[in-house]
Design a protein around this motif. Sequence first.
Motif, PDB file in Angstrom:
ATOM      1  N   LEU A   1     -11.151 -58.219  -1.968  1.00 56.48           N
ATOM      2  CA  LEU A   1     -12.425 -58.020  -1.252  1.00 56.48           C
ATOM      3  C   LEU A   1     -12.525 -56.557  -0.812  1.00 56.48           C
ATOM      4  CD1 LEU A   1     -14.854 -59.772  -0.106  1.00 56.48           C
ATOM      5  CD2 LEU A   1     -13.710 -59.579   2.084  1.00 56.48           C
ATOM      6  N   ILE A   2     -11.422 -56.054  -0.256  1.00 60.24           N
ATOM      7  CA  ILE A   2     -11.402 -54.653   0.198  1.00 60.24           C
ATOM      8  C   ILE A   2     -11.582 -53.719  -1.007  1.00 60.24           C
ATOM      9  CG2 ILE A   2      -9.967 -52.872   1.293  1.00 60.24           C
ATOM     10  CD1 ILE A   2      -8.613 -55.310   2.823  1.00 60.24           C
ATOM     11  N   LEU A   3     -10.899 -54.040  -2.098  1.00 56.33           N
ATOM     12  CA  LEU A   3     -11.007 -53.204  -3.305  1.00 56.33           C
ATOM     13  C   LEU A   3     -12.450 -53.149  -3.809  1.00 56.33           C
ATOM     14  CD1 LEU A   3      -9.516 -51.559  -5.491  1.00 56.33           C
ATOM     15  CD2 LEU A   3      -9.135 -53.701  -6.733  1.00 56.33           C
ATOM     16  N   SER A   4     -13.182 -54.242  -3.657  1.00 51.72           N
ATOM     17  CA  SER A   4     -14.572 -54.258  -4.145  1.00 51.72           C
ATOM     18  C   SER A   4     -15.472 -53.350  -3.307  1.00 51.72           C
ATOM     19  CB  SER A   4     -15.127 -55.682  -4.157  1.00 51.72           C
ATOM     20  OG  SER A   4     -15.346 -56.143  -2.840  1.00 51.72           O
ATOM     21  N   HIS A   5     -15.026 -52.996  -2.117  1.00 52.47           N
ATOM     22  CA  HIS A   5     -15.806 -52.078  -1.277  1.00 52.47           C
ATOM     23  C   HIS A   5     -15.350 -50.642  -1.459  1.00 52.47           C
ATOM     24  CE1 HIS A   5     -18.198 -54.868   1.221  1.00 52.47           C
ATOM     25  NE2 HIS A   5     -17.255 -55.710   0.853  1.00 52.47           N
ATOM     26  N   SER A   6     -14.031 -50.459  -1.564  1.00 50.47           N
ATOM     27  CA  SER A   6     -13.548 -49.083  -1.635  1.00 50.47           C
ATOM     28  C   SER A   6     -12.103 -49.010  -2.124  1.00 50.47           C
ATOM     29  CB  SER A   6     -13.642 -48.443  -0.248  1.00 50.47           C
ATOM     30  OG  SER A   6     -12.897 -47.269  -0.197  1.00 50.47           O
ATOM     31  N   PRO A   7     -11.887 -48.475  -3.322  1.00 49.93           N
ATOM     32  CA  PRO A   7     -10.508 -48.283  -3.793  1.00 49.93           C
ATOM     33  C   PRO A   7      -9.723 -47.381  -2.838  1.00 49.93           C
ATOM     34  CG  PRO A   7     -12.054 -48.044  -5.616  1.00 49.93           C
ATOM     35  CD  PRO A   7     -12.878 -48.145  -4.363  1.00 49.93           C
ATOM     36  N   LYS A   8     -10.424 -46.416  -2.201  1.00 45.29           N
ATOM     37  CA  LYS A   8      -9.743 -45.492  -1.278  1.00 45.29           C
ATOM     38  C   LYS A   8      -9.202 -46.265  -0.053  1.00 45.29           C
ATOM     39  CE  LYS A   8     -11.007 -41.788   1.708  1.00 45.29           C
ATOM     40  NZ  LYS A   8     -12.205 -41.255   2.293  1.00 45.29           N
ATOM     41  N   TYR A   9     -10.039 -47.093   0.536  1.00 46.18           N
ATOM     42  CA  TYR A   9      -9.592 -47.879   1.687  1.00 46.18           C
ATOM     43  C   TYR A   9      -8.543 -48.911   1.286  1.00 46.18           C
ATOM     44  CZ  TYR A   9     -12.670 -46.003   5.237  1.00 46.18           C
ATOM     45  OH  TYR A   9     -13.264 -45.159   6.134  1.00 46.18           O
ATOM     46  N   TYR A  10      -8.664 -49.429   0.081  1.00 45.01           N
ATOM     47  CA  TYR A  10      -7.680 -50.387  -0.437  1.00 45.01           C
ATOM     48  C   TYR A  10      -6.290 -49.746  -0.416  1.00 45.01           C
ATOM     49  CZ  TYR A  10      -5.340 -53.131  -4.133  1.00 45.01           C
ATOM     50  OH  TYR A  10      -4.462 -53.878  -4.856  1.00 45.01           O
ATOM     51  N   GLN A  11      -6.242 -48.506  -0.875  1.00 43.78           N
ATOM     52  CA  GLN A  11      -4.960 -47.791  -0.895  1.00 43.78           C
ATOM     53  C   GLN A  11      -4.487 -47.476   0.520  1.00 43.78           C
ATOM     54  OE1 GLN A  11      -4.953 -44.317  -3.333  1.00 43.78           O
ATOM     55  NE2 GLN A  11      -5.007 -45.490  -5.228  1.00 43.78           N
ATOM     56  N   MET A  12      -5.440 -47.018   1.332  1.00 46.69           N
ATOM     57  CA  MET A  12      -5.098 -46.632   2.715  1.00 46.69           C
ATOM     58  C   MET A  12      -4.543 -47.846   3.482  1.00 46.69           C
ATOM     59  SD  MET A  12      -7.772 -45.273   5.541  1.00 46.69           S
ATOM     60  CE  MET A  12      -8.822 -44.381   4.481  1.00 46.69           C
ATOM     61  N   MET A  13      -5.179 -48.993   3.300  1.00 45.37           N
ATOM     62  CA  MET A  13      -4.741 -50.188   4.033  1.00 45.37           C
ATOM     63  C   MET A  13      -3.421 -50.710   3.485  1.00 45.37           C
ATOM     64  SD  MET A  13      -8.413 -51.962   4.629  1.00 45.37           S
ATOM     65  CE  MET A  13      -7.888 -53.156   5.837  1.00 45.37           C
ATOM     66  N   GLY A  14      -3.242 -50.543   2.170  1.00 42.46           N
ATOM     67  CA  GLY A  14      -1.958 -50.936   1.560  1.00 42.46           C
ATOM     68  C   GLY A  14      -0.829 -50.130   2.178  1.00 42.46           C
ATOM     69  N   LYS A  15      -1.072 -48.827   2.379  1.00 42.97           N
ATOM     70  CA  LYS A  15      -0.038 -47.959   2.968  1.00 42.97           C
ATOM     71  C   LYS A  15       0.235 -48.364   4.407  1.00 42.97           C
ATOM     72  CE  LYS A  15      -0.762 -43.933   0.068  1.00 42.97           C
ATOM     73  NZ  LYS A  15      -1.642 -42.812  -0.117  1.00 42.97           N
ATOM     74  N   LEU A  16      -0.833 -48.675   5.125  1.00 40.64           N
ATOM     75  CA  LEU A  16      -0.666 -49.079   6.533  1.00 40.64           C
ATOM     76  C   LEU A  16       0.190 -50.347   6.621  1.00 40.64           C
ATOM     77  CD1 LEU A  16      -1.540 -48.705   9.560  1.00 40.64           C
ATOM     78  CD2 LEU A  16      -3.414 -50.286   9.062  1.00 40.64           C
ATOM     79  N   VAL A  17      -0.118 -51.323   5.773  1.00 44.31           N
ATOM     80  CA  VAL A  17       0.625 -52.591   5.807  1.00 44.31           C
ATOM     81  C   VAL A  17       2.072 -52.366   5.359  1.00 44.31           C
ATOM     82  CG1 VAL A  17       0.745 -54.900   4.799  1.00 44.31           C
ATOM     83  CG2 VAL A  17      -1.459 -54.001   5.544  1.00 44.31           C
ATOM     84  N   ALA A  18       2.258 -51.452   4.388  1.00 43.58           N
ATOM     85  CA  ALA A  18       3.618 -51.200   3.892  1.00 43.58           C
ATOM     86  C   ALA A  18       4.525 -50.618   4.979  1.00 43.58           C
ATOM     87  CB  ALA A  18       3.559 -50.251   2.697  1.00 43.58           C
TER      88      ALA A  18
END
Length: 315
Positions: free
Chosen positions: A192-209
């Motif tokens: 769902l996040i990826l469908s809005h923004s690949p940039k935020y998808y990556q940013m949130m992935g890093k935050l969760v990691a």
Amino acid sequence: MEKIKLGISTCLLGENVRYDGGHKLDRFLTNTLGGYVEYVPVCPEVECGLPIPRESMHLEGNPDSPRLVTTHTKQDMTDRMVQWANRRVVELEKEDLCGFIFKSDSPSSGMERIKVHNENGIPVKKGVGVFARIFMDRFPLLPAEDEGHLHDLKLRENFIERIFTLKRWREVLTKKEGRGTLVEFHTRHKLLILSHSPKYYQMMGKLVAKAKEIPIKELYQQYQAILMEALQLKTSPKKNANVLQHMMGYFREQLSADEKRELLKVIDLYRKEIIPLIVPITLINHYVRKYEQPYLKKQVYLNPHPLELQLRNHV
Ligand code: SF4
């Protein structure tokens, strides 16, 4: 899921609270969306003590801090409205709202492009209604939209997706705070996040990691803020088509060459805006069920809001 609590300008519910004694009933909001939400009505003008009917009002002065003034007798209602609004937002904090639907064009309730008259009486559409401004300053992350925008199908889908996501997030907040709970929520919302923004998808992935390195309260706060920001960005056929192709990759082994060709064709027709999103989504949902794909089965993207709202049925 229990009903989603939404604040709403009272006149949109058909209540006769407008300055002329009328209302602005919006049947989509009452009859369709109303099936899934519980509205908390707010009429700033009546709740701050003005009668029905009453003299109409408009904004005057500096568009950044305009005065709320009656149109003919020029009574300044700003202080009265501001004092009431500051008290009302404190009450609304306890309501656990997942969003607010404002009446457009109102000097009290409108959230953007409200007319502000200069000393010569010339209006510029640069103001924000007095209550709407105080509300949005108090709850900057809360989804807010005006009813006029909700007639635009893309903006409607975006707003409704945000309120459903916020509701699911609020359910996470009722559980014991833990990194595992947050990771589980994030995993379900990845596409769902990826469908809005690949940039935020990556940013949130890093935050969760790096979740283990961040104090839990701070992690939750940061995650919620970024999530709401991400979902505010609009999806597009191109972004959705990328997500659909990404999902297709999970069936590399199972689909025949002909099924792959068919799915690619459907995705391409969607990307070209010839068919609606619901078509490739239905086909992929079919494969997810058929092959019990465990990761995709959990993806909110495939079912983010009730089908009955028909939010993905337009081209
Ligand atoms: S626009 Fe706002 S202030 Fe005006 S009648 Fe509707 S709810 Fe009340």
